[in-house]
Design a protein around this motif. Structure first.
Motif, PDB file in Angstrom:
ATOM      1  N   LEU A 193       1.180  -0.841   0.451  1.00 21.67           N
ATOM      2  CA  LEU A 193      -0.040   0.053  -0.122  1.00 21.67           C
ATOM      3  C   LEU A 193       0.724   1.371   0.664  1.00 21.67           C
ATOM      4  CD1 LEU A 193      -2.908  -1.008   2.443  1.00 21.67           C
ATOM      5  CD2 LEU A 193      -2.483  -0.759  -0.028  1.00 21.67           C
ATOM      6  N   LYS A 194       1.747   0.963   0.741  1.00 20.89           N
ATOM      7  CA  LYS A 194       2.968   2.674   0.681  1.00 20.89           C
ATOM      8  C   LYS A 194       3.860   2.697  -0.148  1.00 20.89           C
ATOM      9  CE  LYS A 194       6.226   4.784   3.288  1.00 20.89           C
ATOM     10  NZ  LYS A 194       7.563   4.277   4.944  1.00 20.89           N
ATOM     11  N   ASP A 195       4.185   1.212  -0.833  1.00 22.68           N
ATOM     12  CA  ASP A 195       4.621   1.435  -2.444  1.00 22.68           C
ATOM     13  C   ASP A 195       4.464   2.153  -3.424  1.00 22.68           C
ATOM     14  OD1 ASP A 195       7.315   0.788  -0.727  1.00 22.68           O
ATOM     15  OD2 ASP A 195       7.271  -1.180  -1.014  1.00 22.68           O
ATOM     16  N   PHE A 196       2.957   1.567  -3.654  1.00 13.76           N
ATOM     17  CA  PHE A 196       2.245   2.291  -4.186  1.00 13.76           C
ATOM     18  C   PHE A 196       1.059   2.524  -4.172  1.00 13.76           C
ATOM     19  CE2 PHE A 196       3.791  -2.435  -5.995  1.00 13.76           C
ATOM     20  CZ  PHE A 196       3.597  -2.125  -7.148  1.00 13.76           C
ATOM     21  N   GLY A 197       1.007   3.494  -3.233  1.00  7.96           N
ATOM     22  CA  GLY A 197       0.478   4.710  -2.988  1.00  7.96           C
ATOM     23  C   GLY A 197      -1.661   4.226  -3.510  1.00  7.96           C
ATOM     24  N   VAL A 198      -1.897   3.225  -2.936  1.00  8.99           N
ATOM     25  CA  VAL A 198      -3.788   2.303  -2.847  1.00  8.99           C
ATOM     26  C   VAL A 198      -3.906   2.066  -1.561  1.00  8.99           C
ATOM     27  CG1 VAL A 198      -2.664   2.166  -5.572  1.00  8.99           C
ATOM     28  CG2 VAL A 198      -2.364   0.100  -3.594  1.00  8.99           C
ATOM     29  N   THR A 199      -5.352   2.242  -1.842  1.00  5.80           N
ATOM     30  CA  THR A 199      -6.041   2.022  -0.645  1.00  5.80           C
ATOM     31  C   THR A 199      -6.508   0.041  -1.362  1.00  5.80           C
ATOM     32  OG1 THR A 199      -7.414   3.443  -1.246  1.00  5.80           O
ATOM     33  CG2 THR A 199      -6.511   3.935   0.412  1.00  5.80           C
ATOM     34  N   VAL A 200      -7.007  -0.203  -0.251  1.00  8.72           N
ATOM     35  CA  VAL A 200      -8.303  -1.685  -0.203  1.00  8.72           C
ATOM     36  C   VAL A 200      -9.854  -1.137   0.796  1.00  8.72           C
ATOM     37  CG1 VAL A 200      -9.064  -3.521   0.508  1.00  8.72           C
ATOM     38  CG2 VAL A 200      -6.754  -3.192   0.265  1.00  8.72           C
ATOM     39  N   SER A 201     -10.742  -1.261  -0.538  1.00  9.55           N
ATOM     40  CA  SER A 201     -12.381  -0.724  -0.573  1.00  9.55           C
ATOM     41  C   SER A 201     -13.118  -1.710   0.484  1.00  9.55           C
ATOM     42  CB  SER A 201     -13.148  -0.005  -1.081  1.00  9.55           C
ATOM     43  OG  SER A 201     -13.179  -0.997  -2.322  1.00  9.55           O
ATOM     44  N   LYS A 202     -12.520  -3.005   0.251  1.00  6.92           N
ATOM     45  CA  LYS A 202     -12.926  -4.444   0.929  1.00  6.92           C
ATOM     46  C   LYS A 202     -12.137  -6.007   0.465  1.00  6.92           C
ATOM     47  CE  LYS A 202     -16.876  -3.670  -1.995  1.00  6.92           C
ATOM     48  NZ  LYS A 202     -16.450  -3.108  -2.924  1.00  6.92           N
ATOM     49  N   TRP A 203     -12.360  -6.813   1.618  1.00 11.10           N
ATOM     50  CA  TRP A 203     -12.328  -7.595   1.521  1.00 11.10           C
ATOM     51  C   TRP A 203     -13.539  -8.512   1.354  1.00 11.10           C
ATOM     52  CZ3 TRP A 203      -7.691  -8.216   1.490  1.00 11.10           C
ATOM     53  CH2 TRP A 203      -6.041  -7.269   2.236  1.00 11.10           C
ATOM     54  N   ILE A 204     -13.149  -9.734   0.198  1.00 13.69           N
ATOM     55  CA  ILE A 204     -13.998 -10.838  -0.131  1.00 13.69           C
ATOM     56  C   ILE A 204     -13.269 -12.243   0.157  1.00 13.69           C
ATOM     57  CG2 ILE A 204     -15.759 -11.929  -1.636  1.00 13.69           C
ATOM     58  CD1 ILE A 204     -16.286  -9.322  -3.306  1.00 13.69           C
ATOM     59  N   ILE A 205     -13.984 -12.774   1.830  1.00 18.14           N
ATOM     60  CA  ILE A 205     -13.420 -14.238   1.321  1.00 18.14           C
ATOM     61  C   ILE A 205     -13.636 -15.301   1.171  1.00 18.14           C
ATOM     62  CG2 ILE A 205     -12.422 -15.098   3.602  1.00 18.14           C
ATOM     63  CD1 ILE A 205     -10.761 -12.677   3.608  1.00 18.14           C
ATOM     64  N   TYR A 206     -12.910 -16.003   0.586  1.00 15.92           N
ATOM     65  CA  TYR A 206     -13.778 -17.229  -0.188  1.00 15.92           C
ATOM     66  C   TYR A 206     -12.935 -18.703   0.657  1.00 15.92           C
ATOM     67  CZ  TYR A 206     -16.034 -14.533  -3.721  1.00 15.92           C
ATOM     68  OH  TYR A 206     -16.731 -13.567  -4.357  1.00 15.92           O
TER      69      TYR A 206
END
Length: 626
Positions: free
Chosen positions: A312-325
């Motif tokens: 996340l730090k290296d690419f400067g992106v965020t996660v909006s949600k996790w989907i677990i299967y």
């Protein structure tokens, strides 16, 4: 009724469809459908009868099966379809024989049954999408009947095997299917060479009815009835990350950014090293990730937790949600959700569900009470692959959404992903063969780059939005499962028609939606589905109407209920003549169409029916006169 490539389709009574389809299917050990080749077709018809016969040959791998059809109808309202087949080789099958599709319009209607042992009972086509397959009590059939009007009913008589009925809305098929070979029997079954299979379905019209004239109106306009008082917010629209794993050029990035995606879906497989490509794509587009994790009983997402902060730090992106299967399960298990909660925490929403169809979600309902949302996927080609059958599927979307709202109350519903073909076979009984040299992969459909895919997408977007889906993920970004072509073009250009570096027509509806900014979806209903798709958006300064023709014939649409104090202009219309230009430079073409658009005089009350040429898609803006 229509006779179409060996099948009877759309049998109607007093202009109401009462049987969707009667056909025969040859299904292999993995439930794959082996398509047939017709020969010796003969049709004899008159004012009050018809007789049809043909042969159908099904060849694939070690499977060789041939059957003869006899179809007849007479003035009493009786239709008979007989199937007489023979195995020309020894092979494994899951099902061979006749099928009847009942329109989902009969959901909630009672049915009368007689089983093979003579038992008579009553049941119903379920209102909500059924968990029990076959439908409760509707099995071992010899006779099934139900009302089609206050004074009329249909009776279906089955011979040659035991028949039962399932709810095909589990796979966005807009029908209930009565088929042979009960699901309780072991599969697959070996069919020896020389084995004969003979079946028949007889459909009889009953009730206090007399001979009635049939009126057929050519080019009867389709009405689009609009209710401005009913609207819903657009669901969040995102796309799947490209399977190519390669950086985009600046023009592709610009085109994808113009769609204003809410998220990118990333399937992160534990132990694999595709993560940097996924994070680079999200960074380039400036959107958060919807991350899918598949866990086995031995795995935890601890590796993700360790690697994630650095990525996340290296690419400067965020996660909006996790989907677990859960690997090896139809849907998420309580153990997998517990492990994810323990490791990932509660800061980001965690969802459960299935990576397959609503059927799997329905069969093994996940621990939804402890999750933040419920997710499942959709595609239109589990059972049928022709344009007509695909065009029917958006009709079934509201049934799945309504059922999920009932089964998982209070939980947001995320449809991820929506694809044109199944991405994998969740019901295979053995490993499936991969694509052969010179052939497209099994999860790729050449229609992805056709206008037809764009028209189907309009219908899916309208039904998903109107029925209240909270978030949707469509296709992929780049490549032949996506909306934009790679710079080098398709690797099999003779099989997949596209312009290198261009867009597919399916890009356009997403662009038209993104261009109006914040918008709501206004409730609308078509007098005839399957032929056209329509979606009305309300933006702060306009109404925007998307129209699409799913057929290869001209269609006419008459909007009813638009604001009377508006003028309209065609923002853009694209058909088979213009699409080659669009694929090459969508920005220049869209700008040109905008400059050529003219305000029409007289206002909405004088708006004539809008003509759509074959598979044309149209964007119309309605603006205030003031």
């Amino acid at each position: 009724m229509n006779f179409d490539k060996g099948d009877l389709r759309y049998i109607t009574f007093r202009k109401r469809e009462v049987v969707r389809r009667v056909y025969a299917a040859v299904r292999d050990r993995n439930w794959g459908t082996i398509l047939g080749t017709l020969a010796n077709l003969k049709i004899d018809s008159g004012r009050d009868f018809f007789n049809v016969s043909y042969d159908s040959e099904h060849l694939q791998g070690d499977i060789s099966f041939v059957w003869h059809a006899e179809i007849s109808g007479d003035s009493s309202g009786t239709i008979r379809f007989t199937f007489d087949g023979e195995a020309r080789s020894t092979f494994l099958k899951n099902r061979i024989g006749l099928c009847v599709l009942h329109p989902m319009e009969f959901a909630g209607s009672p049915v009368k049954l007689m089983r093979a042992d003579g038992t008579k009972l009553e049941a119903q086509f379920p209102k909500l999408v059924a968990q029990e397959q076959p439908i409760k009590n509707v099995h071992d059939l010899r006779v099934l009947s139900h009302a089609i009007a206050p004074d009329a009913w249909l009776e279906f008589q089955f011979e040659g095997d035991l028949f039962e009925t399932e709810d095909q809305r589990n796979w966005i098929d807009a029908s209930f299917k009565t088929y042979s070979t009960p699901q309780r029997l072991p599969i697959p079954v070996e069919i020896q060479r020389g084995t004969r299979i003979q079946q028949s379905v007889t459909i009889k019209l009953g009730g206090r009815v007399e001979t009635e004239p049939v009126e057929v109106i050519e080019h009867e306009p389709i009405t689009l009835t609009i209710d401005l008082a009913r609207e819903r917010p657009l669901p969040k629209i995102g796309f799947g990350c490209s399977s190519l794993g390669k950086p985009y050029n600046a023009k592709t990035i610009e085109r994808l950014k113009a769609l204003k995606p809410a998220h990118l879906r990333a399937d992160l497989w534990m132990g694999e090293l595709n993560w940097p490509a996924v994070f680079r794509e999200a960074r380039d587009l400036g959107v958060p990730l919807e991350i899918v994790l598949r866990l086995s009983q031995e795995q935890t997402p601890a590796g993700v937790r360790e690697a994630l902060p650095g990525l996340l730090k290296d690419f400067g992106v965020t996660v909006s949600k996790w989907i677990i299967y859960s690997r090896g399960e139809k849907s998420t298990t309580a153990e997998a959700l517990f492990s994810a909660r323990n490791t990932l925490g509660d800061a980001i929403p965690i969802g459960v569900g299935t990576d397959a169809d609503f059927y799997q979600l329905n069969q093994q309902r996940p621990p939804w009470e402890s999750a933040d949302f419920v997710a499942w996927s959709m595609n239109p080609q589990v059972h049928a692959f022709d344009n007509l059958s695909i065009a029917e599927t958006p009709e079934a979307v509201p049934s799945q959404i309504e059922s999920a709202r009932t089964y998982f109350p209070g939980k947001p519903l995320h449809i991820s992903p929506i694809t044109l073909k199944p991405r994998f076979n969740p019901v295979a009984t053995t490993a499936e063969a991969g694509s052969r040299a010179g052939e497209l992969p099994p999860d790729v459909d050449p229609r992805q780059s056709f206008l037809f895919a764009a028209a189907w997408t309009v219908g899916m977007l309208q039904q998903l939005a109107q029925s209240g889906a909270d978030s949707v993920t469509f296709f992929e970004t780049v490549g032949w499962r996506g909306i934009v072509e790679r710079d080098a073009g398709a690797s099999l250009p003779e099989k997949f028609k596209s312009a290198p570096g261009g867009v597919y027509p399916v890009y356009l509806p997403f662009r038209w939606i993104a261009d109006v900014g914040s918008a709501a979806v206004v409730h609308s209903e078509l007098s005839r589905t399957r032929a056209v798709s329509a979606m009305l958006l309300r933006a702060p300064d306009r109404y925007r109407l998307l129209l699409a023709n799913l057929t290869r014939e001209d269609q006419y649409i008459k909007p009813i209920g638009l604001p009377p104090n508006s003028n309209f202009m065609f923002v853009a219309r694209f058909d088979t003549h213009y699409i080659p230009l669009v694929k090459q430079d969508v920005e220049e073409w869209t700008d040109l169409m905008g400059k050529l658009a003219k305000m029409q005089s007289g206002g909405i009350e004088y708006l004539p029916s809008i003509k759509l040429t074959p598979q044309e898609i149209v964007c119309v803006d309605f603006l205030s006169r003031t």
